[in-house]
Design a protein around this motif. Structure first.
Motif, PDB file in Angstrom:
ATOM      1  N   ASN A  20       9.757  -4.379   4.041  1.00  0.00           N
ATOM      2  CA  ASN A  20      10.002  -2.861   3.431  1.00  0.00           C
ATOM      3  C   ASN A  20      11.186  -2.822   2.540  1.00  0.00           C
ATOM      4  O   ASN A  20      12.384  -2.980   3.084  1.00  0.00           O
ATOM      5  CB  ASN A  20       9.991  -2.003   4.480  1.00  0.00           C
ATOM      6  CG  ASN A  20       9.967  -0.166   3.954  1.00  0.00           C
ATOM      7  OD1 ASN A  20      10.094  -0.199   2.874  1.00  0.00           O
ATOM      8  ND2 ASN A  20       9.800   0.631   4.743  1.00  0.00           N
ATOM      9  N   THR A  22      11.777  -0.484   0.270  1.00  0.00           N
ATOM     10  CA  THR A  22      11.980   0.899  -0.415  1.00  0.00           C
ATOM     11  C   THR A  22      13.283   1.489  -0.411  1.00  0.00           C
ATOM     12  O   THR A  22      13.867   1.973  -1.289  1.00  0.00           O
ATOM     13  CB  THR A  22      11.108   2.109   0.550  1.00  0.00           C
ATOM     14  OG1 THR A  22       9.911   1.278   0.788  1.00  0.00           O
ATOM     15  CG2 THR A  22      10.829   3.259  -0.406  1.00  0.00           C
ATOM     16  N   ILE A  52       2.674  -1.628  -2.704  1.00  0.00           N
ATOM     17  CA  ILE A  52       2.885  -0.608  -1.942  1.00  0.00           C
ATOM     18  C   ILE A  52       1.722  -0.368  -0.846  1.00  0.00           C
ATOM     19  O   ILE A  52       0.615  -0.281  -1.439  1.00  0.00           O
ATOM     20  CB  ILE A  52       2.851   0.748  -3.041  1.00  0.00           C
ATOM     21  CG1 ILE A  52       3.995   0.586  -3.982  1.00  0.00           C
ATOM     22  CG2 ILE A  52       2.945   2.146  -2.173  1.00  0.00           C
ATOM     23  CD1 ILE A  52       4.158   1.665  -5.021  1.00  0.00           C
ATOM     24  N   ASN A  53       2.097   0.054   0.302  1.00  0.00           N
ATOM     25  CA  ASN A  53       1.130   0.396   1.214  1.00  0.00           C
ATOM     26  C   ASN A  53       1.906   0.995   2.243  1.00  0.00           C
ATOM     27  O   ASN A  53       3.083   1.279   2.308  1.00  0.00           O
ATOM     28  CB  ASN A  53       0.244  -0.859   1.513  1.00  0.00           C
ATOM     29  CG  ASN A  53      -0.976  -0.175   1.833  1.00  0.00           C
ATOM     30  OD1 ASN A  53      -1.361   0.803   2.602  1.00  0.00           O
ATOM     31  ND2 ASN A  53      -2.106  -0.733   1.149  1.00  0.00           N
ATOM     32  N   ASP A  54       1.224   1.203   3.433  1.00  0.00           N
ATOM     33  CA  ASP A  54       1.734   2.031   4.757  1.00  0.00           C
ATOM     34  C   ASP A  54       2.516   1.015   5.278  1.00  0.00           C
ATOM     35  O   ASP A  54       2.343  -0.133   5.585  1.00  0.00           O
ATOM     36  CB  ASP A  54       0.966   2.309   5.714  1.00  0.00           C
ATOM     37  CG  ASP A  54       0.952   3.390   6.710  1.00  0.00           C
ATOM     38  OD1 ASP A  54       2.221   3.595   6.522  1.00  0.00           O
ATOM     39  OD2 ASP A  54       0.087   3.647   7.425  1.00  0.00           O
ATOM     40  N   ASP A  55       3.716   1.476   6.186  1.00  0.00           N
ATOM     41  CA  ASP A  55       4.482   0.613   6.711  1.00  0.00           C
ATOM     42  C   ASP A  55       4.327   0.881   8.431  1.00  0.00           C
ATOM     43  O   ASP A  55       4.730   1.542   9.111  1.00  0.00           O
ATOM     44  CB  ASP A  55       5.968   1.311   6.711  1.00  0.00           C
ATOM     45  CG  ASP A  55       7.133   0.269   7.536  1.00  0.00           C
ATOM     46  OD1 ASP A  55       6.841  -0.808   7.839  1.00  0.00           O
ATOM     47  OD2 ASP A  55       8.293   0.729   7.448  1.00  0.00           O
ATOM     48  N   VAL A 102       4.928  -3.495  -8.758  1.00  0.00           N
ATOM     49  CA  VAL A 102       4.650  -2.046  -8.776  1.00  0.00           C
ATOM     50  C   VAL A 102       5.421  -1.175  -9.867  1.00  0.00           C
ATOM     51  O   VAL A 102       6.693  -1.610 -10.178  1.00  0.00           O
ATOM     52  CB  VAL A 102       4.957  -1.392  -7.359  1.00  0.00           C
ATOM     53  CG1 VAL A 102       3.917  -2.373  -6.447  1.00  0.00           C
ATOM     54  CG2 VAL A 102       6.434  -1.506  -6.805  1.00  0.00           C
ATOM     55  N   VAL A 104       7.095   2.686 -10.176  1.00  0.00           N
ATOM     56  CA  VAL A 104       6.990   4.103  -9.357  1.00  0.00           C
ATOM     57  C   VAL A 104       7.916   5.030 -10.237  1.00  0.00           C
ATOM     58  O   VAL A 104       8.772   4.537 -10.939  1.00  0.00           O
ATOM     59  CB  VAL A 104       7.756   3.942  -8.101  1.00  0.00           C
ATOM     60  CG1 VAL A 104       8.081   5.167  -7.404  1.00  0.00           C
ATOM     61  CG2 VAL A 104       7.270   2.646  -7.234  1.00  0.00           C
ATOM     62  N   LEU A 113       7.169   8.709  -4.566  1.00  0.00           N
ATOM     63  CA  LEU A 113       6.237   8.294  -3.797  1.00  0.00           C
ATOM     64  C   LEU A 113       5.047   9.151  -2.796  1.00  0.00           C
ATOM     65  O   LEU A 113       5.831  10.129  -2.680  1.00  0.00           O
ATOM     66  CB  LEU A 113       6.700   7.251  -2.701  1.00  0.00           C
ATOM     67  CG  LEU A 113       7.359   5.859  -3.368  1.00  0.00           C
ATOM     68  CD1 LEU A 113       8.351   5.491  -2.111  1.00  0.00           C
ATOM     69  CD2 LEU A 113       6.448   5.000  -3.608  1.00  0.00           C
ATOM     70  N   GLU A 117       3.415   6.058   1.207  1.00  0.00           N
ATOM     71  CA  GLU A 117       3.689   4.949   0.253  1.00  0.00           C
ATOM     72  C   GLU A 117       5.043   4.454   0.521  1.00  0.00           C
ATOM     73  O   GLU A 117       6.101   5.152   0.603  1.00  0.00           O
ATOM     74  CB  GLU A 117       3.552   5.471  -1.063  1.00  0.00           C
ATOM     75  CG  GLU A 117       2.069   5.589  -1.581  1.00  0.00           C
ATOM     76  CD  GLU A 117       1.937   5.819  -3.112  1.00  0.00           C
ATOM     77  OE1 GLU A 117       1.110   5.228  -3.693  1.00  0.00           O
ATOM     78  OE2 GLU A 117       2.938   6.311  -3.737  1.00  0.00           O
ATOM     79  N   ARG A 118       4.921   2.991   0.810  1.00  0.00           N
ATOM     80  CA  ARG A 118       6.392   2.475   0.961  1.00  0.00           C
ATOM     81  C   ARG A 118       6.097   1.028   0.181  1.00  0.00           C
ATOM     82  O   ARG A 118       5.085   0.574  -0.218  1.00  0.00           O
ATOM     83  CB  ARG A 118       6.774   1.832   2.113  1.00  0.00           C
ATOM     84  CG  ARG A 118       6.898   2.935   3.298  1.00  0.00           C
ATOM     85  CD  ARG A 118       8.155   3.972   2.917  1.00  0.00           C
ATOM     86  NE  ARG A 118       8.429   5.102   3.844  1.00  0.00           N
ATOM     87  CZ  ARG A 118       7.650   6.388   3.711  1.00  0.00           C
ATOM     88  NH1 ARG A 118       6.986   6.694   2.560  1.00  0.00           N
ATOM     89  NH2 ARG A 118       8.005   7.280   4.640  1.00  0.00           N
ATOM     90  N   ILE A 119       7.204   0.369  -0.455  1.00  0.00           N
ATOM     91  CA  ILE A 119       7.325  -0.454  -1.297  1.00  0.00           C
ATOM     92  C   ILE A 119       7.587  -1.837  -0.479  1.00  0.00           C
ATOM     93  O   ILE A 119       8.512  -1.850   0.363  1.00  0.00           O
ATOM     94  CB  ILE A 119       8.397  -0.511  -2.489  1.00  0.00           C
ATOM     95  CG1 ILE A 119       8.202   0.826  -3.288  1.00  0.00           C
ATOM     96  CG2 ILE A 119       8.160  -1.715  -3.434  1.00  0.00           C
ATOM     97  CD1 ILE A 119       9.193   1.001  -3.894  1.00  0.00           C
TER      98      ILE A 119
END
Ligand code: ZN
Length: 139
Positions: A20, A22, A52-55, A102, A104, A113, A117-119
């Protein structure tokens, strides 16, 4: 218009993993002084991704299993790319499906975000030093 560039470095011991990034990208936004603009983050390697997706650890396990089904690392000899003497053909394929970069939006100095959403930096051929680029433009 302001312009900012920074490289983030990674060295995962394992072949594959997700990080992660972010907070690192937000730190870049803070450092850039940009309040309204865009942040681009891209892997600088053809065997790793930025996405980008869920942590969520279960999801990360699912991503890894799914990618291994699509492009298993073994047997290494099943890939033409590995005829070059490399063993990372699967990593090139995994990177292709998980994406290179990505973009943002930056609003009021924050990464704009969605709620979950997390990078992430996605490594598919670790064990060496690698990097991602952060480019920020705006004012
Ligand atoms: Zn290769």
């Amino acid at each position: 218009m302001k312009s900012y560039r920074k490289e983030l470095f990674f060295h995962l011991e394992r072949r594959r993993g997700f990080v992660n990034i972010t907070p690192d990208v937000q730190a870049c936004v803070d450092e850039s002084g940009v309040r309204e603009g865009l942040a681009l983050v891209n892997s600088m390697h053809i065997t790793s991704s930025v996405f980008i997706n869920d942590d969520e650890s279960g999801l990360h396990h699912d991503f890894d299993s799914w990618l291994e089904k699509l492009a298993p690392h073994e047997p290494v000899s099943s890939y033409r790319h590995n005829d070059t003497g490399e063993d990372n053909a699967d990593a090139h394929l995994k990177r292709q499906i998980m994406g290179r970069e990505v973009v943002v939006a930056i609003t009021k100095g924050r990464l704009d975000l969605g709620t979950w959403e997390r990078i992430f930096y996605g490594e598919f051929d670790g064990g060496r030093r690698k990097r991602a680029l952060v480019k920020i433009i705006g004012e």
